[in-house]
Design a protein around this motif. Structure first.
Motif, short mmCIF file in Angstrom:
data_model
loop_
_atom_site.label_atom_id
_atom_site.label_comp_id
_atom_site.label_asym_id
_atom_site.label_seq_id
_atom_site.Cartn_x
_atom_site.Cartn_y
_atom_site.Cartn_z
N MET A 55 0.84 -1.21 0.00
CA MET A 55 0.00 0.00 0.00
C MET A 55 0.88 1.25 0.00
O MET A 55 0.61 2.21 -0.74
CB MET A 55 -0.90 0.04 1.23
N GLN A 56 1.92 1.23 0.81
CA GLN A 56 2.81 2.39 0.92
C GLN A 56 3.44 2.73 -0.43
O GLN A 56 3.62 3.89 -0.78
CB GLN A 56 3.91 2.05 1.95
N ARG A 57 3.76 1.70 -1.23
CA ARG A 57 4.49 1.89 -2.49
C ARG A 57 3.60 1.72 -3.73
O ARG A 57 4.10 1.51 -4.84
CB ARG A 57 5.62 0.86 -2.58
N ILE A 143 8.64 16.85 -10.01
CA ILE A 143 7.46 16.56 -9.18
C ILE A 143 7.01 15.12 -9.43
O ILE A 143 6.74 14.36 -8.50
CB ILE A 143 6.28 17.52 -9.49
N GLU A 144 6.96 14.75 -10.71
CA GLU A 144 6.57 13.38 -11.05
C GLU A 144 7.57 12.36 -10.50
O GLU A 144 7.19 11.29 -10.03
CB GLU A 144 6.44 13.21 -12.57
N ARG A 145 8.86 12.72 -10.56
CA ARG A 145 9.86 11.79 -10.05
C ARG A 145 9.64 11.51 -8.56
O ARG A 145 9.64 10.36 -8.12
CB ARG A 145 11.29 12.34 -10.26
N ILE A 146 9.44 12.56 -7.77
CA ILE A 146 9.16 12.36 -6.33
C ILE A 146 7.88 11.55 -6.16
O ILE A 146 7.80 10.64 -5.34
CB ILE A 146 9.03 13.71 -5.59
N SER A 147 6.86 11.90 -6.95
CA SER A 147 5.57 11.22 -6.87
C SER A 147 5.72 9.71 -7.08
O SER A 147 5.22 8.90 -6.30
CB SER A 147 4.60 11.81 -7.91
N ILE A 148 6.44 9.34 -8.14
CA ILE A 148 6.62 7.92 -8.48
C ILE A 148 7.58 7.24 -7.50
O ILE A 148 7.31 6.16 -6.99
CB ILE A 148 7.14 7.76 -9.93
N GLU A 149 8.68 7.90 -7.22
CA GLU A 149 9.73 7.29 -6.38
C GLU A 149 9.24 7.05 -4.95
O GLU A 149 9.62 6.05 -4.32
CB GLU A 149 10.94 8.23 -6.36
N THR A 150 8.38 7.94 -4.44
CA THR A 150 7.94 7.83 -3.04
C THR A 150 6.45 7.48 -2.93
O THR A 150 5.92 7.43 -1.83
CB THR A 150 8.18 9.14 -2.28
N ASP A 167 12.90 20.95 -1.30
CA ASP A 167 13.73 20.13 -0.41
C ASP A 167 12.94 19.54 0.75
O ASP A 167 13.07 18.36 1.06
CB ASP A 167 14.92 20.96 0.12
N ILE A 168 12.15 20.37 1.43
CA ILE A 168 11.34 19.88 2.56
C ILE A 168 10.36 18.82 2.07
O ILE A 168 10.17 17.78 2.71
CB ILE A 168 10.58 21.04 3.25
N THR A 169 9.75 19.08 0.91
CA THR A 169 8.77 18.13 0.37
C THR A 169 9.42 16.79 0.04
O THR A 169 8.89 15.72 0.41
CB THR A 169 8.10 18.71 -0.89
N GLU A 170 10.56 16.84 -0.63
CA GLU A 170 11.22 15.58 -0.99
C GLU A 170 11.61 14.79 0.25
O GLU A 170 11.39 13.58 0.34
CB GLU A 170 12.46 15.84 -1.85
N GLU A 171 12.14 15.49 1.25
CA GLU A 171 12.54 14.80 2.48
C GLU A 171 11.33 14.22 3.21
O GLU A 171 11.37 13.11 3.75
CB GLU A 171 13.30 15.78 3.40
N MET A 172 10.22 14.96 3.19
CA MET A 172 8.99 14.48 3.83
C MET A 172 8.47 13.23 3.12
O MET A 172 8.11 12.24 3.77
CB MET A 172 7.94 15.59 3.81
N CYS A 173 8.44 13.26 1.81
CA CYS A 173 7.94 12.11 1.05
C CYS A 173 8.84 10.89 1.26
O CYS A 173 8.33 9.76 1.41
CB CYS A 173 7.85 12.46 -0.43
N GLN A 174 10.14 11.10 1.28
CA GLN A 174 11.07 9.98 1.52
C GLN A 174 10.87 9.42 2.93
O GLN A 174 10.87 8.20 3.13
CB GLN A 174 12.53 10.43 1.34
N THR A 175 10.67 10.30 3.91
CA THR A 175 10.45 9.85 5.29
C THR A 175 9.16 9.05 5.41
O THR A 175 9.09 8.07 6.15
CB THR A 175 10.42 11.06 6.25
N ASN A 176 8.15 9.45 4.65
CA ASN A 176 6.85 8.79 4.73
C ASN A 176 6.86 7.34 4.28
O ASN A 176 5.90 6.60 4.53
CB ASN A 176 5.80 9.56 3.91
N ILE A 177 7.92 6.91 3.58
CA ILE A 177 7.97 5.50 3.15
C ILE A 177 9.00 4.71 3.96
O ILE A 177 9.41 3.62 3.58
CB ILE A 177 8.24 5.36 1.64
N THR A 178 9.40 5.27 5.12
CA THR A 178 10.30 4.53 6.00
C THR A 178 9.53 4.03 7.22
O THR A 178 8.45 4.53 7.53
CB THR A 178 11.45 5.44 6.50
N HIS A 179 10.11 3.05 7.89
CA HIS A 179 9.49 2.54 9.13
C HIS A 179 9.71 3.55 10.25
O HIS A 179 10.74 4.21 10.33
CB HIS A 179 10.11 1.20 9.52
#
Length: 451
Positions: A55-57, A143-150, A167-179
């Protein structure tokens, strides 16, 4: 052919269809299945990992699939989910070999469909095994890259970039797919934090004190839900950001406190604990069943000052006189976009229209509840979202319309050190991003009513 009726992956597939296509709540459905099928700890952990991880991915896995099929090809939804959960295991889990993942997916496809579908699934998974999955760095639109990657919807990434920058958005999206590590809140009227940590350590659970609550403990390793202290109600499971709400309320014994949107009761019980169970906490929720959950939670923790009943927060003037409360908490109904690590399905089910509607309700609750606050009383507004429209903008509008209220200037001085320099700080409160303290995304502010 053996029917894979109760195999972990078959159960995971059924759950993903119910969550992804039928709108079921992931945490509730997983809990039901774990209890119904009496899965052992290992299978239960694998089921949870596959369902939450897939679901996360979801958007990432959807993009991966387009590399192997004609996008115009019609596929039953359950077949897509079967491929997604297989891709997820092949890509992100390393304990199960690819050939075993592919074999079981083919068996499930035969059982649920027919030989043609099984061959189709087998072909996709073999191709992925042979050729690997796509590289997202070649996506030109950032934007699409972050959307797809995260795996965050494009509109959401775009919205956050406009509000907070790239930068804040990318870091937030990356954090959202971590445990995220579990955190708990000690019941201090029954045990001290140090005593509870000592108990955990004796029993092989690695735990450390939270920097954000004097009652908070972060679980580094081990299962506290099977520890005797859980059954003795010596603690409550609560995110560190959420604990910060009661910590910032300046509570004292004997106060009259209103928790206007209370269920499931984590903050109401924290408030009562910080008041040493001395005073009154009036807790309300829109739904009767949810209000009763607060009473159940209070009883489990041995707290007697909480009275939880059903009511719309916008009707509380019918129940209480003006100037009744020393403290008011509005933990407002919100989009939940700060808790995507725990509830990944939220990001696929929300829209910009939902955010606009919720901001209207949030403002209505603030306007209605404010008269119940005493002069010099304090009102705490919080949400578990990271959207300016539900947070900063709501408070800004409320203050413009209520000149007898201001953001308490001492609020910012009392923030934990880690948040004093936060990028999310504004004149209207503090936006905690998931990456700030490795917790849920939260907004908190404290307002003061003039005498």
């Amino acid at each position: 052919m053996n029917k894979p009726t109760n195999s972990v992956r078959k159960l995971a597939l059924d759950l993903l269809v119910r969550i992804g296509d039928q709108g079921g709540y992931s945490h509730l459905l997983i809990d039901q299945i774990l209890k119904k099928h009496h899965l052992d700890a290992r299978d239960g952990a694998l089921l949870t990992e596959i369902v939450y991880g897939t679901m996360q991915r979801k958007l990432t896995l959807e993009y991966d699939l387009t590399s192997f099929i004609n996008t115009k090809k019609k596929m039953d939804n359950w077949v897509k989910w079967l491929v997604y959960l297989s891709f997820y295991q092949m890509k992100y889990l390393d304990k199960v070999p690819d050939h075993a993942i592919i074999h079981e997916a083919v068996e499930i496809a035969k059982y649920k469909g027919h030989k043609g579908i099984a061959n189709f699934v087998n072909g996709i998974l073999r191709a992925a095994q042979r050729n690997g999955l796509p590289d997202y760095q070649f996506i030109n639109d950032p934007i699409e890259r972050i959307s797809i990657e995260t795996s965050h919807p494009y509109w959401l990434v775009n919205r956050w970039v406009k509000q907070y920058g790239f930068d804040i958005t990318e870091e937030m999206c990356q954090t959202n797919i971590t445990h995220k590590k579990m955190s708990i809140r000690t019941q201090p009227l029954r045990i001290t934090r140090d005593q509870l940590i000592e108990q955990f350590q004796k029993d092989g659970i690695k735990a450390s004190a939270s920097n954000f609550s004097q009652q908070g403990i972060v679980i580094e390793k081990g299962n506290v839900l099977k520890h005797k202290s859980f059954h003795e109600a010596l603690f409550t499971i609560q995110d560190e950001s959420s604990m910060l709400v009661a910590e910032m309320m300046e509570l004292a014994g004997g106060m009259q406190v209103l928790d206007a949107c209370s269920a499931p009761g984590g903050k109401a019980t924290h408030i009562a604990e910080k008041m040493h169970d001395n005073g009154s906490v009036y807790a309300y929720d829109l739904h009767e069943k949810k209000a009763q959950l607060v009473n159940v939670k209070a009883k489990e923790l041995g707290l007697t000052t909480i009275r939880a009943t059903q009511s719309d927060a916008r009707l509380l003037q019918e129940k209480h006189a003006e100037g009744t409360f020393d403290r008011i908490l509005i933990d407002a109904p919100c989009s939940g976009l700060g808790v995507l690590r725990s509830k990944p399905d939220i990001k696929y089910n929300k829209s910009e229209e939902d955010i606009v509607k919720l901001s209207t309700i949030q403002l209505e609750i603030l306007d209605h509840v404010k008269p119940l606050l005493k002069s010099d009383g304090k009102l705490i507004y919080s949400t578990c979202t990271v959207d300016k429209e539900e947070n900063e903008n709501v408070i800004k509008t409320f203050l413009e319309n209520n000149r007898d209220v201001e953001v308490d200037p001492h609020f910012f001085e009392e923030l934990p050190e880690q948040l004093k320099e936060s990028m999310g700080q504004s004149p209207f409160g503090v936006q905690i991003f998931p990456q700030d303290i490795n917790s849920d995304g939260f907004f908190i502010t404290r307002l003061k009513r003039h005498s």
